[in-house]
Scaffold this active site. Structure first.
Site, PDB file in Angstrom:
ATOM      1  N   SER A 148       0.842  -1.192   0.000  1.00  0.00           N
ATOM      2  CA  SER A 148       0.000   0.000   0.000  1.00  0.00           C
ATOM      3  C   SER A 148       0.883   1.250   0.000  1.00  0.00           C
ATOM      4  O   SER A 148       1.687   1.438  -0.909  1.00  0.00           O
ATOM      5  CB  SER A 148      -0.960  -0.031   1.192  1.00  0.00           C
ATOM      6  OG  SER A 148      -1.920   0.975   1.089  1.00  0.00           O
TER       7      SER A 148
ATOM      8  N   HIS B 163      -7.901  -4.907  -0.735  1.00  0.00           N
ATOM      9  CA  HIS B 163      -6.678  -4.196  -0.384  1.00  0.00           C
ATOM     10  C   HIS B 163      -5.894  -4.909   0.705  1.00  0.00           C
ATOM     11  O   HIS B 163      -4.676  -4.984   0.659  1.00  0.00           O
ATOM     12  CB  HIS B 163      -7.014  -2.775   0.062  1.00  0.00           C
ATOM     13  CG  HIS B 163      -5.808  -1.902   0.213  1.00  0.00           C
ATOM     14  ND1 HIS B 163      -4.982  -1.609  -0.850  1.00  0.00           N
ATOM     15  CD2 HIS B 163      -5.275  -1.268   1.289  1.00  0.00           C
ATOM     16  CE1 HIS B 163      -3.996  -0.820  -0.429  1.00  0.00           C
ATOM     17  NE2 HIS B 163      -4.150  -0.609   0.856  1.00  0.00           N
TER      18      HIS B 163
END
Length: 477
Positions: free
Chosen positions: A329, A447
């Site tokens: 991320s 995610h």
């Protein structure tokens, strides 16, 4: 926030806390332990406003703070409101006021801001207030009475990360503790004898007694001291030849603290070491530490990370041919930027669900909310610094980049997998005969994984296998 009455269909739920125009607001609500009050939070980024009301009351919400000038969290205990905030206190402090006087003019200081340690949260448990701090990125806990009298500090087995839970009106204080070489363990804290009593030790078929965790400090490019945890075999030799995994995050006020990880232990068992620096942009040292690594100061984060790699090499732990870096991320942005800025420092890179095109990132999914952290290319001034470090835009033809595995997830609403796809294509174009540049896009993941345990294990295994193969490591038997 919707109100749902048990036994009724969802179609009858009532929307009770919302905003008509600002869709980026986060709304949350929590019922106090005594069941008398509901506390409502409306947040955006690191600022919020807080309200409360009596359960079952039709009266308007009672404001505690409405200015969106800082971050606030609230506990209501025995007619008292305790407010933790970073308002004029980057390391956080706590105020207290009576439930009948919630207005800020009546707030009194309960726990002052510490000069060094960041106050993560407070917990009212078993008749005492436990203040949980981060000291040099690991946990310390101080115990107070509801009158604000300091009693003592709670001791732990080693430096690590602890989480305290329990209820004000119940006698048990539960402590979950782990460290890089200390598997997750649940204790019950005996306040009377000031001791931790083992409740549950999670079964881990790994002998961690041969490994150790140490904390070191090094200086970044601008001279700022940075802390770093090193996890390795007790008999490690500083011969400059240890396979090393350097991993960090450095953003969004998120703290990276010492925690147990089976995948990291696999790396250790294979003869490697792990290095975890606490970069600017994170939350380890308070809001000022975070601000020193966001917006136009984002390059500080990359400098901190690169300086960690240089320190490990200069101090005889490893060398560029034995150094792997990993991040996901915002951490994927980190390793992506470090790779294009200093490709000669690293042998292999794990770049997971990354932001890599910093000029167009905000145009996909709901990534526009990250503009508070990074800035936006729609702003001409912010465009300049974003372009200077955007990994995708700083790939140079003919440069020898390290081997990379770049991953994305089809169902990722935070970071579109286009970043991974574009970066792989650009790196392969820049050096078509160079080191392997692999793309792995998971079709059933979000995610943070958002998939089955077996798929997550497979993902971890694939990544570790690639990193180990590039560093010449053998998987542990």
């Amino acid at each position: 926030v919707y109100f749902h009455k048990l036994g009724t269909p969802p179609s009858e739920d009532k929307k009770i806390f919302f905003h008509d125009t600002v869709k980026e607001y986060w709304h949350d609500a929590a019922v106090t332990e005594d069941g008398k009050y509901v506390v409502f939070y409306r947040s955006i980024y690191n600022q919020n406003e807080v309200y409360f009301k009596r359960v079952g009351s039709d009266e308007p919400l009672i404001p505690i703070t409405t200015s969106f000038d800082a971050q606030y969290s609230v506990d209501i205990i025995e007619g008292k409101i305790l407010i933790r905030t970073d308002k004029d206190a980057p390391l956080y402090k706590v105020y207290i006021t009576d439930i009948e006087k919630p207005d800020q003019q009546y707030w009194r200081e309960f726990i002052p801001e510490d000069s060094n340690d960041m106050l993560q949260y407070i917990a009212g448990i078993a008749g005492h207030v436990y203040a949980v701090y981060q000291h040099n990125a690991y946990t310390r806990v101080k115990i107070f009475t509801l009158e604000g009298k300091y009693l003592r500090e709670l001791s732990f087995p080693t430096i690590g990360t602890a989480n305290l839970t329990g209820y004000w009106f119940q006698p048990d204080v539960w402590v979950k503790f782990s460290s890089c070489t200390y598997p997750s363990t649940i204790y019950r804290y005996d306040f009377g004898n000031d001791s931790l009593i083992l409740y549950r030790k999670y079964p881990v078929e790994i002998d961690v007694s041969n490994f150790t965790t140490e904390q070191v400090w090094y200086k970044s490019k601008d001279g700022t001291p940075i802390s770093m945890f090193l996890v390795h075999h007790k008999d490690l030799k500083k011969d400059g030849n240890n396979p090393t995994l350097l991993t960090a995050y450095g953003g969004f006020n998120i703290s990276i603290t010492p925690r147990f990880s089976t995948s990291k232990v696999v790396w250790l068992e294979a003869g490697g070491m792990v290095a975890i620096p606490n970069l600017r942009g994170g939350g380890e040292y308070g809001q000022e530490w975070h601000k020193a690594g966001m917006l136009e100061k984002k390059q500080n984060v990359f400098d901190d990370f690169i300086a960690a790699a240089e320190w490990l090499i200069d101090n005889g732990y490893t060398n560029p041919d034995k150094l792997a870096i990993s991040g996901g991320s915002n951490g994927g942005l980190l390793v992506g930027a470090a790779t294009v800025q200093r490709p000669e420092l690293f042998k292999v890179v794990d770049c997971a669900v990354p932001l890599l095109d910093m000029i167009r990132y905000h145009k996909f999914g709901y990534a526009n909310v990250w503009a508070e952290e990074y800035g936006s290319s729609d702003n001409p001034e912010q465009f300049k610094y974003l372009y200077r470090y955007s990994p995708y835009h700083n790939v140079i033809n003919g440069v020898k980049y390290p081997a990379m595995i770049i991953t994305g997830s089809e169902n990722d609403a935070r970071v579109d997998p286009l970043h991974a796809r574009k970066m792989v294509a650009r790196l392969q174009e820049a050096n078509p005969h160079g080191e392997p540049i692999l793309l792995l896009v998971q079709k059933a993941s979000g995610h943070h994984g958002g998939t089955t345990l077996s798929v997550r294990i497979e993902q971890q295994a694939q990544t570790l296998a690639f990193l180990m193969q590039q560093l010449g490591m053998n998987a542990p038997e």
